[in-house]
Design an enzyme around this catalytic site. Structure first.
Site, PDB file in Angstrom:
ATOM      1  N   TYR A 149     -55.968 -56.337  -3.772  1.00  0.00           N
ATOM      2  CA  TYR A 149     -56.595 -55.478  -2.758  1.00  0.00           C
ATOM      3  C   TYR A 149     -57.896 -56.132  -2.310  1.00  0.00           C
ATOM      4  O   TYR A 149     -58.674 -56.595  -3.143  1.00  0.00           O
ATOM      5  CB  TYR A 149     -56.879 -54.092  -3.347  1.00  0.00           C
ATOM      6  CG  TYR A 149     -57.577 -53.139  -2.387  1.00  0.00           C
ATOM      7  CD1 TYR A 149     -56.930 -52.677  -1.243  1.00  0.00           C
ATOM      8  CD2 TYR A 149     -58.873 -52.702  -2.623  1.00  0.00           C
ATOM      9  CE1 TYR A 149     -57.565 -51.795  -0.367  1.00  0.00           C
ATOM     10  CE2 TYR A 149     -59.519 -51.813  -1.764  1.00  0.00           C
ATOM     11  CZ  TYR A 149     -58.856 -51.362  -0.631  1.00  0.00           C
ATOM     12  OH  TYR A 149     -59.481 -50.494   0.227  1.00  0.00           O
ATOM     13  N   ASP A 244     -62.099 -63.272  -4.171  1.00  0.00           N
ATOM     14  CA  ASP A 244     -62.635 -61.927  -4.010  1.00  0.00           C
ATOM     15  C   ASP A 244     -63.081 -61.442  -5.388  1.00  0.00           C
ATOM     16  O   ASP A 244     -62.280 -61.033  -6.225  1.00  0.00           O
ATOM     17  CB  ASP A 244     -61.560 -61.004  -3.424  1.00  0.00           C
ATOM     18  CG  ASP A 244     -62.083 -59.596  -3.197  1.00  0.00           C
ATOM     19  OD1 ASP A 244     -63.200 -59.288  -3.669  1.00  0.00           O
ATOM     20  OD2 ASP A 244     -61.371 -58.796  -2.563  1.00  0.00           O
ATOM     21  N   LYS A 272     -69.993 -53.857  -5.491  1.00  0.00           N
ATOM     22  CA  LYS A 272     -70.120 -53.095  -6.740  1.00  0.00           C
ATOM     23  C   LYS A 272     -71.384 -53.439  -7.547  1.00  0.00           C
ATOM     24  O   LYS A 272     -72.458 -52.969  -7.231  1.00  0.00           O
ATOM     25  CB  LYS A 272     -68.842 -53.245  -7.563  1.00  0.00           C
ATOM     26  CG  LYS A 272     -67.605 -52.761  -6.739  1.00  0.00           C
ATOM     27  CD  LYS A 272     -66.375 -52.576  -7.565  1.00  0.00           C
ATOM     28  CE  LYS A 272     -65.139 -52.386  -6.706  1.00  0.00           C
ATOM     29  NZ  LYS A 272     -64.698 -51.040  -6.513  1.00  0.00           N
TER      30      LYS A 272
END
Ligand code: PMP
Length: 427
Positions: A149, A244, A272
């Site tokens: 994702y 990523d 994050k």
């Protein structure tokens, strides 16, 4: 020993009110408890390792806001940095010193990074990195992997089929075919398919984008030689390798999965943890690539709240604590504590505890899968039962069996031991 059923009346009342105002009462889909029983818990406050719901029930937080809270909730130094920053103003729309400190820390920690740009979410980070990769190479094709994702930008909202290279069909309505026509999806863990694709389309491929530690379809650690292969094949063909690291960055260690596996990408994306619990994202790489960004170069990218002073101060403070207190070493110990308590019982129950540092996933199958096609979907129902029972025992797990769990530095060894024992009993 099971307790009496917790009251979640106030959460349910709030949920009904929220549903009148927001689709499914939430602002991000998985929060709606669609994949597990019951109404979503509404959280009233959080501190250290714990969440309290609107009915006053306390839970050990194994979701950690989906990854940012590596230090737990409200770490005193992060809070102090946020408070001080807020008093100096919440946003300027002009440069500030906190951006420099965070940039210095990210660049010093992560291999191969020479320049970085901050944005406000992981989605924005990957979307911008893809545009930059296309601008830099002058090519259009993006290769991604099923089960990985990368946020919800149109071009990346594709998971694709199994087995064969599939040209992207979006997994969401509202994405025009043209938006994904230049996205190719491959299964993870298969060198041959990548080799074949490069043989056929090499000159068109701008970038291979991967979560080097895939953590959005369970936890699917890859073979190090596979990541090294991706490094080599992209270099040979003049394509960029994009890691990523929105989840793995500063979670596996200060140098992320790149450091862990010893593979340096051309571009990396973050989110994050580097925001210390405030909204943030970032992408960075070699100077030669990053200087193609506006205003130096011809690849446009911008943001009203990018480099927000509160988020930058929170992130810099979190990274300072991570480094000074060698938090990753402690988290690795906590991870081992969890494994000691849970791995044996999991195996007996036909499950596998998959773990990388402080990230864990209970695969409801006897062997750890390396690709999403090998994940036994029937495990999701089993997870749903565990999830509900865990809430009753005061443990907040992510509300879907596809999601990983996170340990954080506010947890004590005894709490993690107890977590392991509780989950061992429930599986
Ligand atoms: N990339 C990865 C690997 C992610 O896990 C996520 C979100 N969990 C994103 C990108 C998107 O980040 P955000 O939700 O901040 O947009």
């Amino acid at each position: 020993m099971s307790r009496a059923k917790l009251s979640r009346e106030r959460s349910s009342t709030l949920y009904r009110r929220a549903c009148e105002l927001m689709p499914a009462g939430v602002n991000s889909p998985v929060r709606a408890f669609g994949a597990v029983p019951g109404d979503p818990l509404f959280i009233a406050r959080a501190d250290g390792a714990y969440l309290w719901d609107a009915d006053g029930n306390r839970y050990l937080d194994c979701c950690g806001s989906w990854g940012p809270l590596i230090l737990g909730h409200g770490h005193p130094r992060v809070l102090a940095a946020i408070e001080a920053a807020v008093r100096r103003g919440t946003t300027y729309g002009a440069p500030c010193e906190a951006e420099i400190e965070l940039a210095e820390r990210v660049i010093a920690a992560y291999p191969g990074l020479e320049l970085v740009r901050f944005v406000s979410s992981g989605t924005e980070a990957v979307m911008s990195a893809v545009r930059l990769a296309r601008g830099f190479t002058g090519r259009n094709l993006i290769v991604k992997f099923s089960g990985c994702y990368h946020g919800h930008s149109d071009a990346l909202l594709v998971s694709g089929g199994s087995g064969l290279a599939t040209f992207g069909v979006s997994s969401s309505a509202g994405v025009p075919p043209g938006a994904v026509a230049d996205t190719v999806v491959l299964p993870l863990d298969d060198e041959q398919l990548v080799t074949d694709l490069f043989a056929e389309r090499g000159p068109d491929i701008a970038a291979v984008v991967i979560e080097p530690l895939p953590a959005n379809a369970g936890l699917l650690p890859q073979r190090p030689e596979y990541l090294r292969f991706l490094r080599d094949v992209t270099r040979q063909h003049g394509a960029l390798l994009v890691f990523d690291e929105v989840i793995s960055g500063f979670r596996l260690g200060m140098d992320g999965a790149a450091g862990f596996y010893g593979v340096v990408p051309d571009l990396a994306t973050f989110g994050k943890i580097i925001g210390g619990g405030m909204p943030v994202g970032a992408f960075g790489g070699r100077r030669e690539i990053m200087t193609r960004l506006a205003p130096l170069g011809d690849v446009y990218q911008a943001g009203t709240l990018s480099g927000n002073p509160v988020a930058m101060s929170a992130g810099a403070s979190a990274l300072r604590v991570l480094q000074e207190q060698k938090v990753h070493e402690r988290l690795e110990e906590l991870g081992r504590t969890l494994a000691d308590a849970l791995a044996g019982p999991a195996a007996k129950a036909g499950c596998t505890l998959v773990r990388a540092g402080s990230i864990f996933w209970l695969a409801m199958q006897p062997e750890a899968p390396r690709r999403v096609e090998a994940v036994d979907g029937r495990g999701m129902q089993r997870y749903a039962v565990v999830h509900e029972a865990a809430l009753e025992q005061g443990v907040y797990l992510a509300p879907s069996g596809w999601e990983v769990g996170f340990l954080n530095a506010a947890m004590q060894a005894e709490e993690v031991q107890k977590l392991g024992a509780t989950l061992a009993e429930l599986i």
